[in-house]
Design an enzyme around this catalytic site. Structure first.
Site, PDB file in Angstrom:
ATOM      1  N   CYS A  85       0.841  -1.197   0.000  1.00  0.00           N
ATOM      2  CA  CYS A  85       0.000   0.000   0.000  1.00  0.00           C
ATOM      3  C   CYS A  85       0.879   1.251   0.000  1.00  0.00           C
ATOM      4  CB  CYS A  85      -0.911  -0.020   1.221  1.00  0.00           C
ATOM      5  SG  CYS A  85      -1.890   1.483   1.406  1.00  0.00           S
ATOM      6  N   HIS A  88       0.925   3.631   3.589  1.00  0.00           N
ATOM      7  CA  HIS A  88       1.705   3.321   4.791  1.00  0.00           C
ATOM      8  C   HIS A  88       2.871   2.376   4.514  1.00  0.00           C
ATOM      9  CE1 HIS A  88      -2.343   4.382   6.402  1.00  0.00           C
ATOM     10  NE2 HIS A  88      -1.601   5.069   7.252  1.00  0.00           N
ATOM     11  N   HIS A 154      -5.587  -6.124   3.996  1.00  0.00           N
ATOM     12  CA  HIS A 154      -4.632  -5.014   4.053  1.00  0.00           C
ATOM     13  C   HIS A 154      -4.001  -4.888   5.437  1.00  0.00           C
ATOM     14  CE1 HIS A 154      -5.663  -2.855   0.192  1.00  0.00           C
ATOM     15  NE2 HIS A 154      -6.593  -3.790   0.269  1.00  0.00           N
ATOM     16  N   CYS A 156      -2.751  -2.313   6.713  1.00  0.00           N
ATOM     17  CA  CYS A 156      -3.128  -1.067   7.381  1.00  0.00           C
ATOM     18  C   CYS A 156      -4.477  -1.190   8.085  1.00  0.00           C
ATOM     19  CB  CYS A 156      -3.129   0.097   6.394  1.00  0.00           C
ATOM     20  SG  CYS A 156      -4.205  -0.135   4.974  1.00  0.00           S
TER      21      CYS A 156
END
Length: 201
Positions: A85, A88, A154, A156
């Protein structure tokens, strides 16, 4: 452009210092080099032509019924992928499902896998990744319709913030005939059935 491993290693060393760690302690001495190798793998798709594998197509007009185009979609399910991603720099990973409605040309199924892998090997967001895959296939094959469904978990979401370890994100990108929800309903059902079978197994 290849990943600059030496620079990544030096920046990793600086990062360790910035968080208050000692990059020279035994457990961390090899970390900058390991991170550099990891990033070279994770970001190998930067600058690469992800559509190149689609250049080698096969004509279906020379088969036993040359006047007949394929009447249904080609559906390749459960392509495992992983990416990072861009918000981050945490990983996300899951499955890609690709369907296209061929015209006179089809492509080797491995080529579809390579398209996914190349686009995924860049700093990404899942929404854009699906659109890039769909656009590449629509632009380089004479496909009458393209559907790309990505289902990913994900870091995050699962490891920070709300920390929802079971959460996954589903995105859909469509071109041509499959921009109509009714036209892709059967494919969505087939993809969903495959996911249920995998969970049951």
């Amino acid at each position: 452009m290849a990943v600059d491993r030496e620079r990544v290693a030096e920046l990793t060393r600086q990062l360790l210092e910035a968080i208050g760690e000692d990059p020279d302690r035994p457990g961390l001495t090899q970390t900058p080099t390991r991170v550099a190798e990891l990033y070279a793998e994770f970001f190998a798709g930067v600058g690469e032509d992800a559509a190149a594998p689609l250049a080698r197509t096969i004509s279906v007009a020379h088969g036993p019924a040359p006047e007949t185009l394929p009447s249904g979609a080609v559906l390749l399910r459960d392509i495992r992928f992983r990416s990072v991603c861009e918000h981050h720099l945490l990983p996300f990973a899951g499955h890609a499902h690709i369907a296209y409605l061929p015209g006179e040309q089809v492509v080797g199924l491995g080529s579809l896998v390579r398209v996914v892998e190349t686009f995924a090997a860049r700093p990404q967001v899942q929404e854009r990744l699906g659109e890039q895959i769909a656009e590449a296939i629509a632009s380089h094959l004479d496909a009458r319709g393209v559907l790309v469904v990505l289902d990913a978990s994900h870091g995050c979401v699962t490891m920070r913030g709300g920390r929802q370890p079971a959460a996954s994100t589903l995105t859909i990108a469509a071109r041509g005939d499959y921009t109509e929800p009714a036209a892709r309903a059967e494919l969505i059902a087939l993809i969903g059935a495959g996911a249920r079978d995998e969970r049951a197994g």
